[in-house]
Design a protein around this motif. Structure first.
Motif, PDB file in Angstrom:
ATOM      1  N   ILE A 299    -117.693  12.411-112.248  1.00  0.00           N
ATOM      2  CA  ILE A 299    -118.829  11.594-111.795  1.00  0.00           C
ATOM      3  C   ILE A 299    -118.749  10.186-112.377  1.00  0.00           C
TER       4      ILE A 299
ATOM      5  N   THR B  22    -121.813   6.905-112.771  1.00  0.00           N
ATOM      6  CA  THR B  22    -123.183   6.498-112.477  1.00  0.00           C
ATOM      7  C   THR B  22    -123.313   4.990-112.515  1.00  0.00           C
TER       8      THR B  22
ATOM      9  N   THR C 242    -132.870   1.943-108.278  1.00  0.00           N
ATOM     10  CA  THR C 242    -132.145   3.090-107.725  1.00  0.00           C
ATOM     11  C   THR C 242    -130.971   3.459-108.635  1.00  0.00           C
TER      12      THR C 242
ATOM     13  N   GLN D 122    -127.448   5.394-108.789  1.00  0.00           N
ATOM     14  CA  GLN D 122    -126.417   5.776-107.826  1.00  0.00           C
ATOM     15  C   GLN D 122    -125.390   6.623-108.560  1.00  0.00           C
TER      16      GLN D 122
ATOM     17  N   SER E  35    -121.966   8.960-108.163  1.00  0.00           N
ATOM     18  CA  SER E  35    -120.839   9.426-107.362  1.00  0.00           C
ATOM     19  C   SER E  35    -120.348  10.754-107.927  1.00  0.00           C
TER      20      SER E  35
ATOM     21  N   ILE F  90    -117.147  13.303-107.402  1.00  0.00           N
ATOM     22  CA  ILE F  90    -115.822  13.298-106.779  1.00  0.00           C
ATOM     23  C   ILE F  90    -115.118  14.622-107.089  1.00  0.00           C
ATOM     24  N   ALA F  91    -114.794  15.380-106.044  1.00  0.00           N
ATOM     25  CA  ALA F  91    -114.170  16.702-106.220  1.00  0.00           C
ATOM     26  C   ALA F  91    -112.739  16.544-106.726  1.00  0.00           C
TER      27      ALA F  91
ATOM     28  N   HIS G  96    -124.780  10.856 -99.392  1.00  0.00           N
ATOM     29  CA  HIS G  96    -123.794  10.361 -98.426  1.00  0.00           C
ATOM     30  C   HIS G  96    -122.538  11.204 -98.586  1.00  0.00           C
TER      31      HIS G  96
ATOM     32  N   LEU H  93    -118.538  11.851 -98.029  1.00  0.00           N
ATOM     33  CA  LEU H  93    -117.293  11.101 -97.870  1.00  0.00           C
ATOM     34  C   LEU H  93    -116.117  12.082 -97.854  1.00  0.00           C
TER      35      LEU H  93
ATOM     36  N   ALA I  33    -113.208  12.144 -96.427  1.00  0.00           N
ATOM     37  CA  ALA I  33    -111.844  11.624 -96.585  1.00  0.00           C
ATOM     38  C   ALA I  33    -111.523  11.370 -98.058  1.00  0.00           C
ATOM     39  N   LEU I  34    -112.531  11.050 -98.831  1.00  0.00           N
ATOM     40  CA  LEU I  34    -112.338  10.796-100.258  1.00  0.00           C
ATOM     41  C   LEU I  34    -112.649  12.042-101.099  1.00  0.00           C
ATOM     42  N   GLY I  35    -113.178  13.084-100.455  1.00  0.00           N
ATOM     43  CA  GLY I  35    -113.571  14.290-101.190  1.00  0.00           C
ATOM     44  C   GLY I  35    -114.706  14.005-102.159  1.00  0.00           C
TER      45      GLY I  35
ATOM     46  N   ILE J  54    -121.921  10.457-102.524  1.00  0.00           N
ATOM     47  CA  ILE J  54    -122.730   9.479-103.253  1.00  0.00           C
ATOM     48  C   ILE J  54    -124.178   9.944-103.163  1.00  0.00           C
TER      49      ILE J  54
ATOM     50  N   THR K 209    -128.035   8.751-103.966  1.00  0.00           N
ATOM     51  CA  THR K 209    -128.880   7.623-104.360  1.00  0.00           C
ATOM     52  C   THR K 209    -130.265   8.174-104.700  1.00  0.00           C
TER      53      THR K 209
ATOM     54  N   LYS L 261    -111.036   6.140-107.257  1.00  0.00           N
ATOM     55  CA  LYS L 261    -112.204   6.621-106.503  1.00  0.00           C
ATOM     56  C   LYS L 261    -113.499   6.336-107.255  1.00  0.00           C
ATOM     57  N   GLU L 262    -113.500   6.556-108.574  1.00  0.00           N
ATOM     58  CA  GLU L 262    -114.732   6.290-109.342  1.00  0.00           C
ATOM     59  C   GLU L 262    -115.158   4.829-109.187  1.00  0.00           C
TER      60      GLU L 262
ATOM     61  N   LEU M 237    -116.439   3.835-105.485  1.00  0.00           N
ATOM     62  CA  LEU M 237    -117.791   4.277-105.131  1.00  0.00           C
ATOM     63  C   LEU M 237    -118.859   3.696-106.052  1.00  0.00           C
ATOM     64  N   TYR M 238    -118.434   3.051-107.135  1.00  0.00           N
ATOM     65  CA  TYR M 238    -119.362   2.572-108.162  1.00  0.00           C
ATOM     66  C   TYR M 238    -120.426   1.627-107.584  1.00  0.00           C
TER      67      TYR M 238
ATOM     68  N   LEU N 118    -124.399   1.829-102.419  1.00  0.00           N
ATOM     69  CA  LEU N 118    -125.560   2.586-101.940  1.00  0.00           C
ATOM     70  C   LEU N 118    -125.314   3.154-100.556  1.00  0.00           C
TER      71      LEU N 118
ATOM     72  N   PRO O 229    -122.036   3.715 -98.122  1.00  0.00           N
ATOM     73  CA  PRO O 229    -120.588   3.543 -97.978  1.00  0.00           C
ATOM     74  C   PRO O 229    -120.168   3.072 -96.580  1.00  0.00           C
TER      75      PRO O 229
ATOM     76  N   ARG P 123    -115.630   4.275 -96.049  1.00  0.00           N
ATOM     77  CA  ARG P 123    -115.553   5.736 -95.967  1.00  0.00           C
ATOM     78  C   ARG P 123    -114.139   6.267 -95.783  1.00  0.00           C
ATOM     79  N   ASN P 124    -113.262   5.457 -95.158  1.00  0.00           N
ATOM     80  CA  ASN P 124    -111.898   5.941 -94.929  1.00  0.00           C
ATOM     81  C   ASN P 124    -110.853   5.199 -95.754  1.00  0.00           C
TER      82      ASN P 124
END
Lengths: 103, 442
Positions: free
Chosen positions: A9, A11, A17, A19, A21, A23-24, A57, A59, A61-63, A66, A68, B259-260, B263-264, B267, B269, B282-283
């Protein structure tokens, strides 16, 4: 399994807000998290925060996801009275969540 | 067209300087970018400028330039930074002074202005993410700065500037500008501008993509974090890029670190809003080519927005705070007793009060496992907001008074009072924001 075993993750914050993330680590975990790491589950986990609205959200393709959390930072970084006004520690707490291994 | 190498020398004003020197000397760079301007920093800088017309730029500007100007000038590395903050013009003067002191002749330093829109504000404009209009904040308004795009920096580079100093621009624009200048991308080449925006976003926090803010021992290990190297992007004319760092520097770049950072603080993507383009991330795809070399592709762009975001800085009273520690058996109970005493003594005169037991509940989330046993030490913390500084200061005094008026064994009291520089946001039509370039030579 703990979320910590399946994902990492980070933050961040924008206004009031938070946010987060998620990520798998592996593609197969993405589907499991899609089923189990729902908006409701995340909102319930952060029940101590004054969130107005929680959104996820996706994603694929990125696995990653997000999340919020609007309102989580109560007045935002500059007015917040919290020890961690940016809420940077919030995402790490989520790693303690129990997630079933199967989707 | 040759590829372009841009290094990221800072991710915030107080960032470490050694990795920037390493980049300047060993990065084989074309550009070294320093992103140093947090959301409310410019409002604080504006206050400094009111008190001293020469002040208002980044407090570490001179120290950074003293460290990197010689290696950059020897190698033809051009520098771009928002360290101009609330006063890019006097920031440029300060850099000229450093250059003269270092014996660097003919260095061209550009100041880019135009982000300060305090005089152009539409008082009827709505605030974003909160009720009300700009006029509601008018009395306490300190600053209003628009997030400009890359155009002012591109103009400065076209004029031959070796160092470009801006106030508020979108962070990615600091990186997109040299790409536009180098590759000649059209102002409506949305996909390339989106690629540039993604590259800028990946680099803008410096060490946050090379293993900083990533390590979790035993789970996500980072080699040699103490010698963390800062990132470099090798960019091709189609907008694809490889993210890398100086060989043998500390840290690591993997698809996970990329990736981190991608996406940081995003709000939405599908629509990352910047002045130069709207970007769909997103892609975006990351492909490892070699250790610490990750290729990034796949951004999609849409036409830039007609409005620019404006950050409004306004004074909003004071925050007072006090802390004290308790240790040993019963530490938690004594801490809780102290907090209850403070609740009673501070009363209801504050706009808002927060009571924390650090070590137990200070991160403010209800859902958490109950601890197997009480922690052996805790620290109480009280914070509150008040319009008057002396009332805010009273919070720390009441905490200190726990020494002789509170539970047994409290120690290490500290207190503070600080003015609250709050920020709000609004939009402004981009036609009303005009950038200008001012060139000076050492």
């Amino acid at each position: 399994m703990k979320l910590r075993d399946m994902a990492h993750i980070r933050t961040g914050d924008k206004g009031d807000t938070s946010q987060i993330s998620v990520i798998a680590y592996l593609p197969e975990y993405y589907g499991v998290l899609q089923t189990h790491l729902t908006t409701d589950r995340v909102r319930a986990f952060y029940s101590g925060l004054p969130c107005r609205h929680v959104e996820r959200h996706e994603l694929p393709a990125l696995g990653a996801f997000i999340f919020t959390l609007e309102g989580a930072l109560k007045g935002g970084v500059t007015r917040s009275l919290a020890l961690d006004p940016h809420g940077k520690t919030l995402g790490a707490l989520l790693l303690d969540l129990d997630v079933p291994e199967e989707g | 067209m040759s590829s372009l190498r841009i290094g990221s020398g800072a991710g915030f004003s107080g960032d470490r300087i050694d990795p920037a020197i390493e980049l300047a000397e060993h990065g084989d760079l074309d550009y070294l970018v320093f992103e140093c301007l947090a959301e409310r920093t410019i409002a604080l800088a504006q206050i400094a400028r009111r008190n001293d017309p020469k002040a208002g730029f980044d407090p570490y500007l001179v120290e950074r330039m003293e460290a990197v100007l010689t290696p950059c000038s020897e190698r033809g590395v051009r520098i771009i930074s928002n360290m101009g903050a609330a006063n890019p013009l006097t920031a440029a003067d300060a850099v000229i002074e450093v250059a003269r002191r270092l014996g660097i002749k003919g260095l061209k330093v550009a100041a880019v202005t135009g982000d300060d829109v305090l005089e152009q504000l539409d008082l009827d404009a709505a605030l974003l993410d909160q009720p009300g209009q700009v006029r509601d904040l008018r009395a306490s308004l300190v600053s209003a700065n628009a997030y400009m795009g890359s155009d002012g920096i591109v103009a400065a580079l076209a004029a031959g500037a070796d160092v470009v100093l801006t106030g508020r621009v979108g962070d990615p624009a600091l990186f997109v500008a040299p790409m536009i200048h180098h590759f000649g991308w059209a102002a409506d080449d949305w996909d390339r501008l989106a690629h540039g925006t993604v590259i800028g976003h990946l680099l803008e926090c410096a060490g946050q993509i090379t293993g900083g803010y990533f390590a979790d021992p035993g789970v996500k290990d980072v080699p040699d974090l103490a010698r963390l190297g800062f990132p470099i992007a090798e960019i091709e004319s189609d907008g694809s890029a490889i993210i890398t760092k100086v060989a043998n520097s500390g840290g690591l770049i993997t698809t996970a670190t990329c990736k981190e950072q991608l996406l940081y603080e995003i709000l939405d993507p599908a629509a990352y809003l910047q002045a130069d383009a709207i970007t769909d991330i997103r892609n975006v795809a990351f492909e490892p080519l070699a250790p610490n070399r990750i290729q990034v592709t796949g951004a999609r762009g849409r036409p830039r927005p007609d409005s620019l975001k404006v950050t409004l800085g306004y004074l909003d009273g004071f925050i007072g705070e006090g802390q004290m520690s308790y240790a040993g058996p019963g530490a938690v109970a004594r801490g809780r007793l102290a907090l209850n005493i403070l609740r009673h003594r501070l009363g209801d005169r504050y706009d808002d009060l927060q009571f924390d037991l650090i070590g137990v509940d200070a991160t403010r989330v209800a859902a958490r496992p109950a601890p197997a046993s009480d922690p052996f030490e805790v620290r109480i913390r009280v914070a509150g907001r008040h319009a008057e500084a002396d009332q805010a200061a009273r919070i720390g005094r009441e905490v200190e008074a726990l020494y002789t008026n509170g539970p047994s064994g409290g120690g290490g009291a500290v207190s503070s009072v600080k003015p609250v520089m709050a920020v709000a946001s609004t939009l402004i039509n981009r036609q009303r924001v005009i950038s200008a370039v001012h060139l000076k030579v050492s």
